[in-house]
Design an enzyme around this catalytic site. Structure first.
Site, PDB file in Angstrom:
ATOM      1  N   GLY A  13     -49.567  -4.817  23.638  1.00 20.37           N
ATOM      2  CA  GLY A  13     -50.532  -5.892  23.890  1.00 20.37           C
ATOM      3  C   GLY A  13     -50.859  -6.677  22.630  1.00 20.37           C
ATOM      4  N   THR A 123     -43.481  -0.427  33.998  1.00 19.88           N
ATOM      5  CA  THR A 123     -42.523   0.343  33.203  1.00 19.88           C
ATOM      6  C   THR A 123     -41.301   0.748  34.025  1.00 19.88           C
ATOM      7  OG1 THR A 123     -42.218   2.546  32.217  1.00 19.88           O
ATOM      8  CG2 THR A 123     -44.022   2.331  33.759  1.00 19.88           C
ATOM      9  N   ASP A 124     -40.182   0.943  33.362  1.00 17.47           N
ATOM     10  CA  ASP A 124     -38.981   1.431  34.061  1.00 17.47           C
ATOM     11  C   ASP A 124     -39.189   2.842  34.606  1.00 17.47           C
ATOM     12  OD1 ASP A 124     -38.858   2.873  31.648  1.00 17.47           O
ATOM     13  OD2 ASP A 124     -36.816   2.244  31.150  1.00 17.47           O
ATOM     14  N   GLU A 125     -40.228   3.548  34.124  1.00 20.43           N
ATOM     15  CA  GLU A 125     -40.429   4.931  34.561  1.00 20.43           C
ATOM     16  C   GLU A 125     -40.799   5.015  36.032  1.00 20.43           C
ATOM     17  OE1 GLU A 125     -42.316   7.484  31.710  1.00 20.43           O
ATOM     18  OE2 GLU A 125     -41.818   6.117  30.085  1.00 20.43           O
ATOM     19  N   TYR A 147     -48.082   9.997  34.714  1.00 21.33           N
ATOM     20  CA  TYR A 147     -48.105   8.642  34.138  1.00 21.33           C
ATOM     21  C   TYR A 147     -47.354   7.660  35.021  1.00 21.33           C
ATOM     22  CZ  TYR A 147     -46.439   4.698  31.304  1.00 21.33           C
ATOM     23  OH  TYR A 147     -46.105   3.441  30.860  1.00 21.33           O
ATOM     24  N   SER A 148     -46.081   7.989  35.353  1.00 19.39           N
ATOM     25  CA  SER A 148     -45.301   7.006  36.106  1.00 19.39           C
ATOM     26  C   SER A 148     -45.838   6.845  37.529  1.00 19.39           C
ATOM     27  CB  SER A 148     -43.806   7.358  36.096  1.00 19.39           C
ATOM     28  OG  SER A 148     -43.585   8.671  36.533  1.00 19.39           O
ATOM     29  N   LYS A 151     -48.698   4.409  37.198  1.00 22.59           N
ATOM     30  CA  LYS A 151     -48.200   3.031  37.036  1.00 22.59           C
ATOM     31  C   LYS A 151     -47.649   2.516  38.367  1.00 22.59           C
ATOM     32  CE  LYS A 151     -48.001   0.849  33.805  1.00 22.59           C
ATOM     33  NZ  LYS A 151     -48.989  -0.093  33.202  1.00 22.59           N
TER      34      LYS A 151
HETATM   35  P1  NAD Z   1     -50.924   1.782  24.159  1.00 27.10           P
HETATM   36  O1  NAD Z   1     -51.309   3.145  24.600  1.00 27.10           O
HETATM   37  O2  NAD Z   1     -50.485   1.550  22.756  1.00 27.10           O
HETATM   38  O3  NAD Z   1     -52.133   0.767  24.406  1.00 27.10           O
HETATM   39  C1  NAD Z   1     -52.925   0.792  25.552  1.00 27.10           C
HETATM   40  C2  NAD Z   1     -54.176  -0.051  25.261  1.00 27.10           C
HETATM   41  O4  NAD Z   1     -54.968  -0.082  26.453  1.00 27.10           O
HETATM   42  C3  NAD Z   1     -55.046   0.524  24.142  1.00 27.10           C
HETATM   43  O5  NAD Z   1     -55.470  -0.510  23.277  1.00 27.10           O
HETATM   44  C4  NAD Z   1     -56.216   1.135  24.892  1.00 27.10           C
HETATM   45  O6  NAD Z   1     -57.420   1.144  24.131  1.00 27.10           O
HETATM   46  C5  NAD Z   1     -56.323   0.200  26.095  1.00 27.10           C
HETATM   47  N1  NAD Z   1     -56.978   0.827  27.261  1.00 27.10           N
HETATM   48  C6  NAD Z   1     -56.712   2.063  27.773  1.00 27.10           C
HETATM   49  N2  NAD Z   1     -57.526   2.283  28.836  1.00 27.10           N
HETATM   50  C7  NAD Z   1     -58.271   1.155  28.993  1.00 27.10           C
HETATM   51  C8  NAD Z   1     -59.271   0.765  29.914  1.00 27.10           C
HETATM   52  N3  NAD Z   1     -59.672   1.595  30.914  1.00 27.10           N
HETATM   53  N4  NAD Z   1     -59.836  -0.455  29.799  1.00 27.10           N
HETATM   54  C9  NAD Z   1     -59.446  -1.289  28.793  1.00 27.10           C
HETATM   55  N5  NAD Z   1     -58.523  -0.971  27.877  1.00 27.10           N
HETATM   56  C10 NAD Z   1     -57.936   0.233  27.985  1.00 27.10           C
HETATM   57  O7  NAD Z   1     -49.812   1.314  25.195  1.00 27.10           O
HETATM   58  P2  NAD Z   1     -48.550   0.355  24.994  1.00 27.10           P
HETATM   59  O8  NAD Z   1     -47.407   1.177  24.593  1.00 27.10           O
HETATM   60  O9  NAD Z   1     -48.950  -0.833  24.201  1.00 27.10           O
HETATM   61  O10 NAD Z   1     -48.314  -0.068  26.513  1.00 27.10           O
HETATM   62  C11 NAD Z   1     -48.939  -1.251  27.031  1.00 27.10           C
HETATM   63  C12 NAD Z   1     -48.527  -1.411  28.488  1.00 27.10           C
HETATM   64  O11 NAD Z   1     -47.110  -1.483  28.569  1.00 27.10           O
HETATM   65  C13 NAD Z   1     -48.944  -0.246  29.386  1.00 27.10           C
HETATM   66  O12 NAD Z   1     -49.351  -0.783  30.622  1.00 27.10           O
HETATM   67  C14 NAD Z   1     -47.675   0.577  29.533  1.00 27.10           C
HETATM   68  O13 NAD Z   1     -47.660   1.259  30.774  1.00 27.10           O
HETATM   69  C15 NAD Z   1     -46.631  -0.519  29.488  1.00 27.10           C
HETATM   70  N6  NAD Z   1     -45.306  -0.109  28.996  1.00 27.10           N
HETATM   71  C16 NAD Z   1     -45.184   0.597  27.811  1.00 27.10           C
HETATM   72  C17 NAD Z   1     -43.926   0.943  27.348  1.00 27.10           C
HETATM   73  C18 NAD Z   1     -43.731   1.705  26.060  1.00 27.10           C
HETATM   74  O14 NAD Z   1     -42.617   2.173  25.799  1.00 27.10           O
HETATM   75  N7  NAD Z   1     -44.737   1.841  25.205  1.00 27.10           N
HETATM   76  C19 NAD Z   1     -42.773   0.590  28.084  1.00 27.10           C
HETATM   77  C20 NAD Z   1     -42.945  -0.137  29.282  1.00 27.10           C
HETATM   78  C21 NAD Z   1     -44.220  -0.481  29.717  1.00 27.10           C
HETATM   79  P1  TYD Z   2     -41.597   9.127  24.809  1.00 24.84           P
HETATM   80  O1  TYD Z   2     -41.524   8.341  23.548  1.00 24.84           O
HETATM   81  O2  TYD Z   2     -42.759  10.033  25.035  1.00 24.84           O
HETATM   82  O3  TYD Z   2     -41.449   8.083  25.988  1.00 24.84           O
HETATM   83  P2  TYD Z   2     -41.289   8.356  27.589  1.00 24.84           P
HETATM   84  O4  TYD Z   2     -41.377   9.792  27.870  1.00 24.84           O
HETATM   85  O5  TYD Z   2     -42.432   7.594  28.154  1.00 24.84           O
HETATM   86  O6  TYD Z   2     -39.953   7.805  27.944  1.00 24.84           O
HETATM   87  O7  TYD Z   2     -40.276   9.996  24.929  1.00 24.84           O
HETATM   88  C1  TYD Z   2     -38.994   9.383  24.819  1.00 24.84           C
HETATM   89  C2  TYD Z   2     -37.920  10.458  24.896  1.00 24.84           C
HETATM   90  O8  TYD Z   2     -38.030  11.291  23.743  1.00 24.84           O
HETATM   91  C3  TYD Z   2     -38.074  11.371  26.102  1.00 24.84           C
HETATM   92  O9  TYD Z   2     -36.779  11.758  26.548  1.00 24.84           O
HETATM   93  C4  TYD Z   2     -38.790  12.587  25.543  1.00 24.84           C
HETATM   94  C5  TYD Z   2     -38.293  12.645  24.108  1.00 24.84           C
HETATM   95  N1  TYD Z   2     -39.268  13.171  23.112  1.00 24.84           N
HETATM   96  C6  TYD Z   2     -38.908  14.242  22.286  1.00 24.84           C
HETATM   97  O10 TYD Z   2     -37.786  14.782  22.367  1.00 24.84           O
HETATM   98  N2  TYD Z   2     -39.826  14.698  21.389  1.00 24.84           N
HETATM   99  C7  TYD Z   2     -41.065  14.139  21.272  1.00 24.84           C
HETATM  100  O11 TYD Z   2     -41.864  14.608  20.435  1.00 24.84           O
HETATM  101  C8  TYD Z   2     -41.422  13.050  22.115  1.00 24.84           C
HETATM  102  C9  TYD Z   2     -42.790  12.426  22.036  1.00 24.84           C
HETATM  103  C10 TYD Z   2     -40.481  12.592  23.031  1.00 24.84           C
END
Ligand code: NAD
Ligand code: TYD
Length: 337
Positions: A13, A123-125, A147-148, A151
């Site tokens: 974000g 998310t792709d999850e 989590y997934s 979502k």
């Molecule tokens: P993040 O955990 O870094 O950030 C989440 C943010 O949301 C934080 O700033 C947190 O304070 C805020 N938040 C949490 N609960 C809240 C609430 N109830 N009200 C208001 N704010 C709240 O997550 P990210 O990695 O930046 O992911 C952002 C979005 O993208 C999420 O919706 C996640 O599902 C999606 N996404 C993430 C990934 C990834 O690999 N990180 C991949 C695909 C999609």
């Molecule tokens: P993660 O970064 O937690 O993303 P997500 O599970 O949402 O895809 O994990 C990415 C991949 O890495 C997943 O296959 C789990 C693996 N992983 C480890 O092997 N060790 C770790 O400490 C973490 C956090 C993830």
């Protein structure tokens, strides 16, 4: 356009906020963020003085707060979520409150305010694990972790609002994202920061599970493209064809930092660990989007950033962080490997 960016103090974000203010001089941004452990106002330092930016501390599930903010804005881009699979396995409740109920509260607020567009960041999850091929937008959602599932629950409400009220929502399903300002619990920032400190890199199971990695700026440009050029009612995958296994992530990080391979530590596998995600993003590419940063270049950029910005992540790796770490990571049973 006045955008309400929820979760704008988090990893993706905050990149989206910096990008929007940098590339769209006519736009203004209000960030609503609860500042959970993953939210960090330091991520927004570079835009704090911008007159087009405002920060509001609050919860997306607070109907009163989001109703007022929705009336001030033209569109909601919902990044706010609990986002870490391992934390969802330990305590799913907050995931359901934020990722499902919170999405509902935003949909209601946008509908009442008469918004003509809404973007749900997903998310792709939600597709669940894919053994072969690449997930397409029409594929069924088969989430497997709390989590997934949360979502996917948020997405189901988006679909219901589309069908029931003609609500103009767009969904993006991004793949595993990495880059700067990522809280050091996901694999890439965790492994980089551990390696810098000569701490073991905990690899789940045999390290063969695959994720489809995308650099954070590419993911944000994809969301921006879907928001501005996408069709309301449609879903768009955002992936960069960057499939890498866990053990290969560890090897690449260690190589870039010049650290020894014996920092790799195989630990007990994540329960229900999805074996592979992979996205087909041709629908978004047809709008003109394409990723610019390959995995090798992106990982090098990320490593350099964490080396140069230790004042950002060192304070995060303390107290609660280590409490969760100790609960989450368990050695393999003796003889397993
Ligand atoms: P993040 O955990 O870094 O950030 C989440 C943010 O949301 C934080 O700033 C947190 O304070 C805020 N938040 C949490 N609960 C809240 C609430 N109830 N009200 C208001 N704010 C709240 O997550 P990210 O990695 O930046 O992911 C952002 C979005 O993208 C999420 O919706 C996640 O599902 C999606 N996404 C993430 C990934 C990834 O690999 N990180 C991949 C695909 C999609
Ligand atoms: P993660 O970064 O937690 O993303 P997500 O599970 O949402 O895809 O994990 C990415 C991949 O890495 C997943 O296959 C789990 C693996 N992983 C480890 O092997 N060790 C770790 O400490 C973490 C956090 C993830």
């Amino acid at each position: 356009m006045r955008l309400l960016v929820t979760g704008g103090a988090g990893f993706i974000g905050s990149e989206f906020v910096r990008m929007t203010l940098g590339e769209h001089p006519e736009d203004a941004v209000v960030v609503l963020d609860k500042l959970t452990y993953a939210g960090n106002l330091r991520n927004l330092e570079s835009v704090r003085a911008d007159a087009r930016f405002r920060f509001v501390h609050g919860d997306i599930g607070d109907a009163g707060a989001v109703g007022g903010l929705a009336r001030e804005c033209d569109v909601i881009v919902n990044f706010a979520a609990e986002s870490h699979v391992d934390r969802s396995l330990e305590a799913p409740g907050q995931f359901i409150l934020t990722d499902v109920y919170g999405t509902y509260a935003l949909l209601e607020a946008a509908r009442a305010a008469g918004h003509e567009r809404f973007l749900q960041v997903s998310t792709d999850e939600v597709y669940g694990e894919v053994a072969v091929g690449r997930s397409q937008e029409v594929d069924p959602l088969r989430p497997r972790s709390p989590y997934s599932a949360s979502k996917a629950g948020g997405e189901m409400l988006v679909q219901a609002y589309r069908a029931s009220y003609g609500f103009p929502a767009i969904v993006t399903r991004g793949s595993n994202t990495y880059g700067w300002y990522q809280y050091p619990e996901k694999i890439i920032p965790l492994f980089i920061t551990n390696a810098i400190d000569d701490e073991p890199l905990p690899i789940y199971g045999d390290g063969s599970a695959v994720r489809d990695y995308i650099f954070v700026s590419d993911h944000c440009r994809g969301i921006d493209m879907a928001l501005r050029q996408g069709t309301p009612g449609e879903d768009y995958n955002v992936g960069a064809r960057g499939e890498v296994s866990g053990v290969n992530v560890a090897d690449a990080v260690l190589r870039l930092l010049g650290k020894a391979a014996d920092l790799k530590q195989f630990v007990r596998d994540r329960p229900g660990h999805d074996r592979r995600y992979a996205l087909d993003s041709s629908k978004l590419r047809a709008l003109g989007w394409q990723p610019e940063v390959g995995f090798d270049e992106g990982l090098e950029r990320a490593v350099r950033w964490y080396v140069d910005n230790q004042d950002w992540w060192r304070p995060l790796k303390s107290g609660d962080f280590w409490d969760f770490y100790r609960r989450n990571y368990k050695p393999l049973q003796s003889g397993a490997r």
